[in-house]
Design a protein around this motif. Structure first.
Motif, PDB file in Angstrom:
ATOM      1  N   ALA A  83      12.139 -43.389  92.376  1.00  0.00           N
ATOM      2  CA  ALA A  83      12.129 -42.843  91.073  1.00  0.00           C
ATOM      3  C   ALA A  83      12.392 -42.097  90.818  1.00  0.00           C
ATOM      4  O   ALA A  83      12.718 -41.534  89.908  1.00  0.00           O
ATOM      5  CB  ALA A  83      10.461 -43.486  90.771  1.00  0.00           C
ATOM      6  N   ALA A  84      12.494 -40.572  91.656  1.00  0.00           N
ATOM      7  CA  ALA A  84      11.695 -39.248  91.702  1.00  0.00           C
ATOM      8  C   ALA A  84      13.544 -39.356  92.108  1.00  0.00           C
ATOM      9  O   ALA A  84      13.997 -38.327  90.452  1.00  0.00           O
ATOM     10  CB  ALA A  84      11.673 -39.256  92.517  1.00  0.00           C
ATOM     11  N   CYS A  85      14.306 -39.692  92.476  1.00  0.00           N
ATOM     12  CA  CYS A  85      15.858 -38.919  92.063  1.00  0.00           C
ATOM     13  C   CYS A  85      16.516 -40.134  90.875  1.00  0.00           C
ATOM     14  O   CYS A  85      17.279 -38.769  89.912  1.00  0.00           O
ATOM     15  CB  CYS A  85      16.773 -39.475  93.272  1.00  0.00           C
ATOM     16  N   GLU A  86      16.334 -40.746  90.351  1.00  0.00           N
ATOM     17  CA  GLU A  86      16.243 -41.746  89.068  1.00  0.00           C
ATOM     18  C   GLU A  86      15.715 -40.955  87.708  1.00  0.00           C
ATOM     19  O   GLU A  86      16.527 -40.368  86.950  1.00  0.00           O
ATOM     20  CB  GLU A  86      16.036 -43.115  88.383  1.00  0.00           C
ATOM     21  N   LEU A  87      14.952 -39.947  87.783  1.00  0.00           N
ATOM     22  CA  LEU A  87      14.293 -39.289  86.714  1.00  0.00           C
ATOM     23  C   LEU A  87      15.443 -37.892  86.810  1.00  0.00           C
ATOM     24  O   LEU A  87      15.532 -36.790  86.051  1.00  0.00           O
ATOM     25  CB  LEU A  87      12.647 -39.135  87.238  1.00  0.00           C
ATOM     26  N   MET A 114      20.135 -44.565  97.398  1.00  0.00           N
ATOM     27  CA  MET A 114      20.146 -43.318  96.498  1.00  0.00           C
ATOM     28  C   MET A 114      21.248 -43.652  95.973  1.00  0.00           C
ATOM     29  O   MET A 114      21.479 -43.425  94.752  1.00  0.00           O
ATOM     30  CB  MET A 114      20.725 -42.050  97.388  1.00  0.00           C
ATOM     31  N   ARG A 115      22.200 -44.892  96.393  1.00  0.00           N
ATOM     32  CA  ARG A 115      23.404 -45.021  96.027  1.00  0.00           C
ATOM     33  C   ARG A 115      22.988 -45.983  94.440  1.00  0.00           C
ATOM     34  O   ARG A 115      23.338 -46.050  93.270  1.00  0.00           O
ATOM     35  CB  ARG A 115      23.915 -47.263  96.604  1.00  0.00           C
ATOM     36  N   ALA A 116      21.316 -46.624  94.790  1.00  0.00           N
ATOM     37  CA  ALA A 116      20.776 -47.443  94.085  1.00  0.00           C
ATOM     38  C   ALA A 116      20.252 -46.964  93.320  1.00  0.00           C
ATOM     39  O   ALA A 116      20.904 -47.125  91.342  1.00  0.00           O
ATOM     40  CB  ALA A 116      19.837 -48.274  94.208  1.00  0.00           C
ATOM     41  N   ALA A 117      19.850 -45.586  92.759  1.00  0.00           N
ATOM     42  CA  ALA A 117      19.000 -44.575  92.229  1.00  0.00           C
ATOM     43  C   ALA A 117      20.431 -44.239  91.249  1.00  0.00           C
ATOM     44  O   ALA A 117      20.075 -44.096  89.804  1.00  0.00           O
ATOM     45  CB  ALA A 117      18.623 -43.704  92.339  1.00  0.00           C
ATOM     46  N   VAL A 118      22.264 -43.747  91.793  1.00  0.00           N
ATOM     47  CA  VAL A 118      22.236 -43.258  91.345  1.00  0.00           C
ATOM     48  C   VAL A 118      23.637 -44.111  90.386  1.00  0.00           C
ATOM     49  O   VAL A 118      23.358 -44.201  89.071  1.00  0.00           O
ATOM     50  CB  VAL A 118      23.697 -42.585  92.464  1.00  0.00           C
ATOM     51  N   GLU A 119      23.769 -45.146  90.394  1.00  0.00           N
ATOM     52  CA  GLU A 119      23.714 -46.960  89.530  1.00  0.00           C
ATOM     53  C   GLU A 119      22.583 -46.966  88.483  1.00  0.00           C
ATOM     54  O   GLU A 119      23.145 -47.327  87.423  1.00  0.00           O
ATOM     55  CB  GLU A 119      24.630 -47.503  90.530  1.00  0.00           C
ATOM     56  N   ALA A 120      21.484 -46.640  89.106  1.00  0.00           N
ATOM     57  CA  ALA A 120      20.422 -46.823  87.961  1.00  0.00           C
ATOM     58  C   ALA A 120      21.008 -46.011  86.644  1.00  0.00           C
ATOM     59  O   ALA A 120      20.721 -46.692  85.597  1.00  0.00           O
ATOM     60  CB  ALA A 120      19.392 -46.880  88.326  1.00  0.00           C
ATOM     61  N   VAL A 121      21.157 -44.538  87.184  1.00  0.00           N
ATOM     62  CA  VAL A 121      20.665 -44.185  85.915  1.00  0.00           C
ATOM     63  C   VAL A 121      22.764 -44.257  85.431  1.00  0.00           C
ATOM     64  O   VAL A 121      22.717 -43.455  83.940  1.00  0.00           O
ATOM     65  CB  VAL A 121      21.407 -42.667  86.963  1.00  0.00           C
ATOM     66  N   GLY A 122      23.366 -44.671  85.747  1.00  0.00           N
ATOM     67  CA  GLY A 122      24.265 -44.731  84.767  1.00  0.00           C
ATOM     68  C   GLY A 122      25.523 -44.775  85.542  1.00  0.00           C
ATOM     69  O   GLY A 122      27.306 -44.421  84.620  1.00  0.00           O
ATOM     70  N   PHE A 123      26.399 -44.052  86.547  1.00  0.00           N
ATOM     71  CA  PHE A 123      26.977 -43.206  87.288  1.00  0.00           C
ATOM     72  C   PHE A 123      27.817 -44.742  87.824  1.00  0.00           C
ATOM     73  O   PHE A 123      27.227 -45.621  88.758  1.00  0.00           O
ATOM     74  CB  PHE A 123      26.467 -42.558  88.426  1.00  0.00           C
ATOM     75  N   GLU A 124      29.002 -44.572  87.545  1.00  0.00           N
ATOM     76  CA  GLU A 124      30.078 -46.108  88.183  1.00  0.00           C
ATOM     77  C   GLU A 124      31.110 -45.130  89.495  1.00  0.00           C
ATOM     78  O   GLU A 124      31.413 -44.171  89.621  1.00  0.00           O
ATOM     79  CB  GLU A 124      31.405 -46.429  86.919  1.00  0.00           C
ATOM     80  N   LYS A 125      30.869 -45.809  90.752  1.00  0.00           N
ATOM     81  CA  LYS A 125      31.374 -46.211  91.617  1.00  0.00           C
ATOM     82  C   LYS A 125      33.223 -45.733  91.102  1.00  0.00           C
ATOM     83  O   LYS A 125      33.913 -46.839  90.392  1.00  0.00           O
ATOM     84  CB  LYS A 125      31.254 -47.280  92.492  1.00  0.00           C
ATOM     85  N   LYS A 126      33.505 -44.974  92.062  1.00  0.00           N
ATOM     86  CA  LYS A 126      35.257 -43.835  91.282  1.00  0.00           C
ATOM     87  C   LYS A 126      35.693 -44.234  93.200  1.00  0.00           C
ATOM     88  O   LYS A 126      37.396 -43.762  93.057  1.00  0.00           O
ATOM     89  CB  LYS A 126      34.991 -42.572  91.116  1.00  0.00           C
ATOM     90  N   GLY A 127      35.812 -44.705  94.363  1.00  0.00           N
ATOM     91  CA  GLY A 127      35.716 -44.578  95.379  1.00  0.00           C
ATOM     92  C   GLY A 127      35.387 -44.052  96.193  1.00  0.00           C
ATOM     93  O   GLY A 127      34.234 -43.596  96.294  1.00  0.00           O
ATOM     94  N   SER A 128      36.095 -43.947  97.210  1.00  0.00           N
ATOM     95  CA  SER A 128      35.945 -43.270  98.869  1.00  0.00           C
ATOM     96  C   SER A 128      35.325 -41.546  98.630  1.00  0.00           C
ATOM     97  O   SER A 128      35.900 -40.865  97.560  1.00  0.00           O
ATOM     98  CB  SER A 128      35.966 -43.126  99.865  1.00  0.00           C
ATOM     99  N   GLY A 129      34.657 -40.984  98.826  1.00  0.00           N
ATOM    100  CA  GLY A 129      34.314 -39.754  98.950  1.00  0.00           C
ATOM    101  C   GLY A 129      34.559 -38.769 100.408  1.00  0.00           C
ATOM    102  O   GLY A 129      35.401 -40.114 101.273  1.00  0.00           O
TER     103      GLY A 129
END
Length: 148
Positions: A83-87, A114-129
């Protein structure tokens, strides 16, 4: 949950939340934009002391560090509760919206929270880092809508 700028005294708490060396977080506080989320600590009533000062203590529940270069806002470090990370991820997104930039974040592939938080904010997976401490990472990107 309140959000504020991080200060040097927060480095220890951020190191615990981010599983990173305290000195690394202290340097990030000085060199980047770092914001923290905090909540009242359990057992505080927020009524203040006899002299009228509010003695409510708080607990840091998350943080995000970011910087901007080459037309992109990079989330360099973040951690804490989902929740904090999403905010907190909304902070670099707002900055990017205002400046007309994209936002990028890299998350350890095995960190589902953390992946769920990032995706919940609207980020899209763009491949491997890049590999980080021998672990695979996933690169996420967000192109904020102007004026949203």
């Amino acid at each position: 949950m309140d959000v504020r700028d991080a200060v040097e005294a927060d480095a220890s708490a951020l190191a615990t939340l981010g599983d990173a060396p305290q000195e690394s977080l202290r340097n990030a506080i000085h060199d980047r934009t770092v914001r923290v989320a905090e909540e009242p600590s359990a057992g505080t009533d927020g009524e203040g002391s006899e002299d009228g000062e509010d003695e409510e203590s708080t607990t840091i529940t998350g943080f995000v560090g970011f910087d901007a270069r080459d037309g992109t806002v990079y989330v360099t470090q973040f951690g804490g509760s989902r929740a904090a990370c999403e905010l907190l991820l909304e902070e670099p997104v707002r900055f990017a919206e205002h400046e007309g930039m994209d936002v990028e974040v890299v998350v350890t592939a095995t960190d589902e929270t953390m992946r769920a938080a990032v995706e919940a904010v609207g980020f899209e997976k763009k491949g491997s880092g890049p590999m980080f401490d021998g672990e695979r990472t996933v690169r996420y990107r967000l192109k904020p809508e102007p004026g949203s």
